[in-house]
Write a protein that holds these residues in place. Structure first.
Motif, mmCIF file in Angstrom:
data_model
loop_
_atom_site.group_PDB
_atom_site.id
_atom_site.type_symbol
_atom_site.label_atom_id
_atom_site.label_comp_id
_atom_site.label_asym_id
_atom_site.label_seq_id
_atom_site.Cartn_x
_atom_site.Cartn_y
_atom_site.Cartn_z
ATOM 1 N N LEU A 233 0.826 -1.206 0.000
ATOM 2 C CA LEU A 233 0.000 0.000 0.000
ATOM 3 C C LEU A 233 0.864 1.261 0.000
ATOM 4 O O LEU A 233 0.508 2.267 -0.615
ATOM 5 C CB LEU A 233 -0.957 -0.022 1.193
ATOM 6 C CG LEU A 233 -2.046 -1.102 1.101
ATOM 7 C CD1 LEU A 233 -2.834 -1.185 2.398
ATOM 8 C CD2 LEU A 233 -2.983 -0.847 -0.074
ATOM 9 N N ASP A 234 2.001 1.194 0.659
ATOM 10 C CA ASP A 234 2.938 2.320 0.609
ATOM 11 C C ASP A 234 3.409 2.544 -0.824
ATOM 12 O O ASP A 234 3.455 3.682 -1.314
ATOM 13 C CB ASP A 234 4.123 2.053 1.527
ATOM 14 C CG ASP A 234 5.175 3.151 1.442
ATOM 15 O OD1 ASP A 234 4.925 4.261 1.959
ATOM 16 O OD2 ASP A 234 6.240 2.914 0.850
ATOM 17 N N ALA A 235 3.746 1.470 -1.516
ATOM 18 C CA ALA A 235 4.210 1.580 -2.899
ATOM 19 C C ALA A 235 3.118 2.111 -3.815
ATOM 20 O O ALA A 235 3.403 2.752 -4.837
ATOM 21 C CB ALA A 235 4.684 0.209 -3.391
ATOM 22 N N HIS A 240 0.435 5.124 5.534
ATOM 23 C CA HIS A 240 0.087 4.270 6.668
ATOM 24 C C HIS A 240 0.026 5.170 7.899
ATOM 25 O O HIS A 240 1.027 5.420 8.551
ATOM 26 C CB HIS A 240 1.135 3.181 6.830
ATOM 27 C CG HIS A 240 0.799 2.161 7.863
ATOM 28 N ND1 HIS A 240 1.728 1.305 8.401
ATOM 29 C CD2 HIS A 240 -0.371 1.843 8.476
ATOM 30 C CE1 HIS A 240 1.166 0.509 9.282
ATOM 31 N NE2 HIS A 240 -0.119 0.823 9.351
ATOM 32 N N TYR A 241 -1.182 5.652 8.237
ATOM 33 C CA TYR A 241 -1.273 6.686 9.272
ATOM 34 C C TYR A 241 -1.722 6.167 10.628
ATOM 35 O O TYR A 241 -1.653 6.887 11.631
ATOM 36 C CB TYR A 241 -2.182 7.830 8.806
ATOM 37 C CG TYR A 241 -3.668 7.545 8.768
ATOM 38 C CD1 TYR A 241 -4.511 8.021 9.773
ATOM 39 C CD2 TYR A 241 -4.239 6.831 7.721
ATOM 40 C CE1 TYR A 241 -5.877 7.796 9.738
ATOM 41 C CE2 TYR A 241 -5.596 6.589 7.672
ATOM 42 C CZ TYR A 241 -6.418 7.079 8.676
ATOM 43 O OH TYR A 241 -7.775 6.849 8.645
ATOM 44 N N SER A 244 -3.901 0.077 11.579
ATOM 45 C CA SER A 244 -4.695 -0.698 10.624
ATOM 46 C C SER A 244 -5.179 0.113 9.432
ATOM 47 O O SER A 244 -5.912 -0.433 8.588
ATOM 48 C CB SER A 244 -5.917 -1.309 11.337
ATOM 49 O OG SER A 244 -5.526 -2.139 12.400
ATOM 50 N N ASN A 245 -4.794 1.390 9.327
ATOM 51 C CA ASN A 245 -5.428 2.271 8.350
ATOM 52 C C ASN A 245 -4.431 2.955 7.421
ATOM 53 O O ASN A 245 -3.378 3.429 7.848
ATOM 54 C CB ASN A 245 -6.253 3.328 9.083
ATOM 55 C CG ASN A 245 -7.488 2.725 9.719
ATOM 56 O OD1 ASN A 245 -8.502 2.548 9.072
ATOM 57 N ND2 ASN A 245 -7.396 2.383 10.995
ATOM 58 N N PHE A 246 -4.832 3.033 6.140
ATOM 59 C CA PHE A 246 -4.016 3.588 5.075
ATOM 60 C C PHE A 246 -4.875 4.556 4.255
ATOM 61 O O PHE A 246 -6.034 4.249 3.956
ATOM 62 C CB PHE A 246 -3.510 2.477 4.150
ATOM 63 C CG PHE A 246 -2.757 1.374 4.853
ATOM 64 C CD1 PHE A 246 -1.377 1.323 4.807
ATOM 65 C CD2 PHE A 246 -3.441 0.383 5.559
ATOM 66 C CE1 PHE A 246 -0.677 0.302 5.444
ATOM 67 C CE2 PHE A 246 -2.755 -0.644 6.195
ATOM 68 C CZ PHE A 246 -1.364 -0.678 6.139
ATOM 69 N N ALA A 247 -4.309 5.695 3.895
ATOM 70 C CA ALA A 247 -5.111 6.689 3.179
ATOM 71 C C ALA A 247 -4.279 7.419 2.140
ATOM 72 O O ALA A 247 -3.075 7.645 2.316
ATOM 73 C CB ALA A 247 -5.710 7.702 4.162
ATOM 74 N N ARG A 248 -4.931 7.804 1.056
ATOM 75 C CA ARG A 248 -4.298 8.712 0.107
ATOM 76 C C ARG A 248 -4.317 10.113 0.706
ATOM 77 O O ARG A 248 -5.025 10.379 1.692
ATOM 78 C CB ARG A 248 -5.032 8.671 -1.225
ATOM 79 C CG ARG A 248 -4.950 7.306 -1.913
ATOM 80 C CD ARG A 248 -5.343 7.378 -3.369
ATOM 81 N NE ARG A 248 -5.325 6.059 -3.988
ATOM 82 C CZ ARG A 248 -4.248 5.464 -4.468
ATOM 83 N NH1 ARG A 248 -3.069 6.078 -4.390
ATOM 84 N NH2 ARG A 248 -4.316 4.264 -5.033
ATOM 85 N N ARG A 324 0.828 6.668 13.350
ATOM 86 C CA ARG A 324 2.223 6.566 12.927
ATOM 87 C C ARG A 324 3.035 7.794 13.300
ATOM 88 O O ARG A 324 4.252 7.714 13.427
ATOM 89 C CB ARG A 324 2.305 6.322 11.420
ATOM 90 C CG ARG A 324 1.755 4.978 10.967
ATOM 91 C CD ARG A 324 2.355 3.784 11.702
ATOM 92 N NE ARG A 324 3.815 3.759 11.732
ATOM 93 C CZ ARG A 324 4.586 3.271 10.773
ATOM 94 N NH1 ARG A 324 4.016 2.747 9.685
ATOM 95 N NH2 ARG A 324 5.893 3.269 10.886
ATOM 96 N N GLU A 325 2.373 8.947 13.462
ATOM 97 C CA GLU A 325 3.100 10.124 13.935
ATOM 98 C C GLU A 325 3.601 9.953 15.364
ATOM 99 O O GLU A 325 4.495 10.672 15.805
ATOM 100 C CB GLU A 325 2.211 11.368 13.889
ATOM 101 C CG GLU A 325 1.979 11.938 12.520
ATOM 102 C CD GLU A 325 0.688 11.444 11.911
ATOM 103 O OE1 GLU A 325 0.150 12.124 11.027
ATOM 104 O OE2 GLU A 325 0.209 10.365 12.320
#
Length: 394
Positions: A233-235, A240-241, A244-248, A324-325
């Motif tokens: 998902l990073d690629a 990855h914030y 369990s969650n990923f966002a554009r 992630r921050e």
């Protein structure tokens, strides 16, 4: 006079509404819901309208989230009534985020149009997988084609799409999971959530596990699947914030971030939990009990606890560290009135030495290895602080 404790001025800018209806309960689900009980929809709507009226004055919000259950189990007039009740008491700010959970098979052109007409900006779609065999194993009722069709319908109304995916299903291989990720990415959602399958006590999957009729994937494969999601998902351009969650860019779930940052929020419906005026409370989980209490003009609250300064600081720590921050020391002290090091300093250093947490003296964060065992780390903080408190050491 309102029978609720929270009908008083406060500063919350988020609200959650629990809609407990589903066509059926999946074997892994431990959420508050009733399956196959559409006969309860009308009394639920009446009870919800009454509970919301106990706010006594409309409370505008920046983020609104309808979860469940499956809010889109309600159709036509029932869905419109639900939205009217909620928006009457929680009107939306101009730059709002309004999220609704949905199952792919529930979304018709009429349902999506109704959601759009009422200001919905984001639909969280319970896709879980694109593999037909895995969907059946998870006891889902939709197909991969239903997911694609639902996304197309939502896009016609310029509503953001978030996809929920489950990994580590019994019998799933790493290649199976990679395929799910690729098909999710192809749909170009703004947000993806990935959850490792857990066997919650009281669920059908838990019972089958205990009886030896179902087996979890190997722990190492589970970890590899999670890391694969992070890397792929990073690629693909997703941030990855949160664990369990990923966002554009610009597509984070603002409502969930209010939880993770320790903000106050309203809630209504069976099993709904709120945090207002320093008090954390939760409604009764039984839908029928909730309805009976509210329609009988009695409080639906099952639990209520006023958090002291230490408890509040601990909650902020545990939720904010999932991001992630990580946690900025200055922010934390301003937010809670307590220094991060006075709260967890002694427990922090061993985790830094194990390279599970990074610490640059300004901010602490979970490392890549820390992400893989985040639940254990956060439980360690909880247990350690509680033990220290009982011994009079904090």
């Amino acid at each position: 006079m309102s029978p609720l404790e929270y009908a008083q001025p406060q500063t919350a800018r988020a609200a959650y509404i629990h809609v407990p209806f589903c066509a059926r309960r999946c074997g892994y689900c431990s959420f508050t819901l009733v399956a196959g009980r559409d006969d309860l929809i009308e009394p639920y709507l009446e009870a919800l309208a009454r509970e919301l009226s106990w706010l006594e004055t409309p409370r505008p919000v920046e983020t609104l989230f309808l979860g469940g259950g499956t809010p889109t189990q309600l159709k036509g007039p029932a869905l419109r009534r639900l939205l009217a009740h909620v928006l009457k008491w929680h009107p939306l700010d101009r730059e709002h985020e309004f999220s609704v959970e949905a199952n792919p098979e529930d979304l018709s052109p009429q349902t999506v149009a109704t959601l759009a007409e009422n200001g919905v900006t984001r639909i969280s779609l319970g896709a879980q997988s694109f593999d037909e065999q895995k969907l059946r194993a998870l006891e889902r009722q939709h197909s991969a084609a239903d997911i694609r069709h639902a996304v197309e319908l939502v896009r016609l109304h310029d509503i953001d799409v978030s996809l929920d995916l489950i990994f580590a299903a019994p019998g799933e291989s790493l290649d199976d999971w990679k395929s799910d990720l690729e098909m999710a990415i192809e749909l170009q959602p703004g947000h993806i959530s990935t959850y490792g399958l857990t066997f919650e006590r009281g669920t059908q999957f838990w019972n089958r596990l205990r009886q030896g009729h179902m087996y979890p994937v190997a722990e190492e494969l589970d970890r590899t699947m999670f890391e694969t999601a992070i890397d792929r998902l990073d690629a693909a351009g997703f941030e990855h914030y949160e664990v369990s969650n990923f966002a554009r860019a610009g597509k984070r779930c603002r409502h969930n971030e209010a939880y993770w940052l320790g903000e106050e929020y309203f809630a209504a419906g069976p099993g709904a939990a709120r945090y207002l005026n320093g008090v954390r409370s939760m409604n009764h989980r039984s839908t029928t009990t909730y309805i009976a209490r509210v329609l009988g003009r009695r409080s639906p609250l099952a639990e209520s606890e006023r958090l002291d300064d230490g408890e509040r600081a601990l909650e902020v720590l545990v939720f904010a560290l999932r991001r992630r921050e990580g946690i900025d020391r200055v922010w934390f002290e301003k937010k809670t009135g307590m220094s991060l090091d006075s709260l967890v300093g002694e427990m922090l250093q061993p985790l830094v030495e194990l390279q599970l947490i990074s610490d640059d003296d300004q901010r602490i964060r979970l490392t890549r290895d820390g992400l893989l065992v985040s639940d254990s780390i956060l439980s360690r903080f909880l247990t350690g602080i509680q033990v220290a408190t009982s011994l009079g050491q904090s």
